[in-house]
Enzyme design. Structure first.
Site, PDB file in Angstrom:
ATOM      1  CB  ILE A 157      -0.950   0.017   1.209  1.00 17.27           C
ATOM      2  CG1 ILE A 157      -1.753  -1.286   1.257  1.00 17.27           C
ATOM      3  CG2 ILE A 157      -1.870   1.238   1.134  1.00 17.27           C
ATOM      4  CD1 ILE A 157      -2.519  -1.609  -0.007  1.00 17.27           C
ATOM      5  CD  GLU A 363      -1.961   2.945  -9.995  1.00 15.82           C
ATOM      6  OE1 GLU A 363      -2.761   3.260 -10.893  1.00 15.82           O
ATOM      7  OE2 GLU A 363      -1.481   3.761  -9.191  1.00 15.82           O
TER       8      GLU A 363
END
Length: 384
Positions: A157, A363
Site C-alpha cells: 500500500i 496498478e
C-alpha cells in the site's frame, strides 16, 4: 493526432517544471538513500494545488483537466519518482474516487483536506494472495447494527505509513463475486487499523509501501463509499485513471534519463571526439527520443478522452503498457551510454533505472494490460 496544448496547460506544465527542478530535484538522491518521506514537498505541492488537481474548487481542488494533471505529474516524476507516485495515488485513485462516489458529507470531511494536501490518502486493494485478481481478496466487512467490522490484510500500500485516511475494499457478500465487494473510508486513527511491515524496495524508496492490517476494525456504515457492492467498480475506475498517471510517471523518468544521457554523451570523449559523433550513440538517441514521444502521445490521447468523458479503459491500458515498457528500455540505454559510470550512484541514471522497474508491475502488470486491451478490442469486434 498531434496534441496542441492550450496556453493554460502550458502554463501549468511550466510552473510545475520550475518548482520540481528547483525544489524537489536537489534532495531526491538523498531521500532515495535515507528513505525519508518528502512531507515538506507535499505541503508545498498542496499550496500549489497539485494534490487535488482534478477536484472541484468547491472541495478545495483546482478543477483542472486530466491533460494538465498528467503534464504536471510528469514534471514531478522527472525530478523524483518517489514524490510522483504519492501524488499519483492521491489524485487519481483517492481523490477521484471520493469525488465520483462520495456523499456531500464525505467530501467535506475527507476530500477537502486531501485536495489541499493537508492529508495524504491511500487505497487498499492488493492483498497477499490477491494481486492481479482482486475478486479473490479475503478481506471481509460484516454488518453489525450501524457499523461494519473489517478484517483482513492489504499489501503493497503506497503511503500506508503516512496516510491519514485509507479507502479499503472488502467483501460484504462473499458469494456475489465482484458484485459482493464494497469500499470503505477508514481514517488511520480508527481502532483496529494497524500499519504492518514496511517494504525495503529497490526503487521509489522515499515513498513508503506497507501492509495494512484490519483486526475487528469498526467503521460506521456511513463511511461506505458509494453503495454496497460498488467496491469493484470504484477500484476499476480508479485504476483506469491511475494507469494514465503511471504513463505520466514513466514519461517523466524516461525524459530525465534521456536528458542525462544526452548531456553526458555530449561531453564524454572517446577516440578523440565526443561520443555523440559516433553513429551507434546517435542511433540510441534517436530511438530513445522516438519512444518517449510515442508514449507521450498515447498518454495525452487517453487523458483527452477522459476529459471528453469518452470510454478510455483501453487507451489508458495502452498508454500504461507502452510507457512503462518504454521507460525500462530508455533507462537501460541511458546507463549503457554512461558506460561504467552509469552503474554508480554518482550519476542520476542509476536511481532512475531502479525507480522505473516497478512501472510495469503496479496498478496492473504489463500482462494484465494486454488482457484489458485485447478484451476491449474483441468486445468491440463482437458489436460489429
Amino acid at each position: 493526432m498531434l496534441f496542441k496544448l492550450t496556453d493554460e496547460q502550458k502554463m501549468i506544465r511550466n510552473m510545475v517544471r520550475e518548482f520540481s527542478r528547483k525544489v524537489i530535484a536537489p534532495t531526491a538522491a538523498e531521500r532515495d538513500r535515507t528513505k525519508e518521506f518528502p512531507a515538506g514537498n507535499f505541503k508545498q505541492m498542496g499550496e500549489l494545488g497539485l494534490m487535488g488537481m482534478m477536484v472541484p474548487e468547491a472541495y478545495g481542488g483546482e478543477s483542472a483537466d486530466t491533460v494538465s494533471y498528467v503534464l504536471a505529474l510528469s514534471e514531478i516524476a522527472y525530478s523524483c519518482a518517489s514524490t510522483s507516485v504519492v501524488m499519483s495515488v492521491q489524485n487519481s485513485i483517492v481523490c477521484e474516487s471520493l469525488n465520483n462516489f462520495g456523499t456531500t458529507k464525505q467530501k467535506q470531511q475527507f476530500l477537502t483536506p486531501l485536495a489541499s494536501g493537508k492529508m495524504i490518502g491511500a487505497f487498499g486493494l492488493t492483498e497477499p494472495d490477491a494481486g492481479s485478481d482482486p475478486v479473490s481478496q479475503a478481506t471481509v466487512a460484516v454488518k453489525d447494527k450501524d457499523d461494519y467490522i473489517i478484517n483482513g490484510t492489504k499489501r503493497f500500500i503506497t503511503s500506508g505509513k503516512h496516510a491519514k485516511v485509507v479507502l479499503v475494499t472488502a467483501k460484504t457478500d462473499p458469494d456475489a463475486g465482484h458484485k459482493g465487494i464494497s469500499c470503505f473510508i477508514v481514517p488511520k486513527d480508527t481502532k483496529g487499523l494497524i500499519v504492518g511491515h514496511e517494504e525495503d524496495k529497490m526503487g521509489l524508496r522515499a515513498s513508503d509501501t506497507t501492509d495494512l492490517i484490519f483486526e475487528d476494525c469498526r467503521v460506521p456504515a456511513s463511511w461506505m463509499l458509494g453503495k454496497k457492492g460498488d467496491g469493484f467498480k470504484i477500484a476499476m475506475s480508479g485504476l483506469d485513471s491511475g494507469r494514465i498517471g503511471i504513463a505520466a510517471q514513466s514519461i517523466g523518468v524516461a525524459q530525465a534519463a534521456f536528458d542525462a544521457a544526452v548531456a553526458y554523451a555530449s561531453q564524454r570523449r572517446q577516440f578523440g571526439v565526443p561520443v555523440t559523433k559516433h553513429q551507434a550513440i546517435r542511433f540510441q538517441i534517436a530511438d530513445m527520443a522516438t519512444q518517449i514521444e510515442a508514449a507521450r502521445q498515447l498518454m495525452l490521447s487517453a487523458a483527452s478522452m477522459k476529459d471528453r468523458k469518452e470510454p478510455y479503459t483501453k487507451e489508458a491500458s495502452m498508454a500504461k503498457l507502452f510507457a512503462s515498457e518504454m521507460v525500462n528500455e530508455v533507462t537501460a540505454r541511458a546507463i549503457q551510454m554512461h558506460g561504467g559510470y552509469g552503474f554508480t550512484k554518482d550519476y542520476v541514471v542509476e536511481r532512475l533505472y531502479r525507480d522505473a522497474r516497478v512501472f510495469t508491475i503496479y496498478e496492473g502488470t504489463s500482462e494484465i494490460q494486454r488482457i484489458v486491451i485485447s478484451n476491449n478490442i474483441l468486445k468491440d469486434k463482437r458489436k460489429l
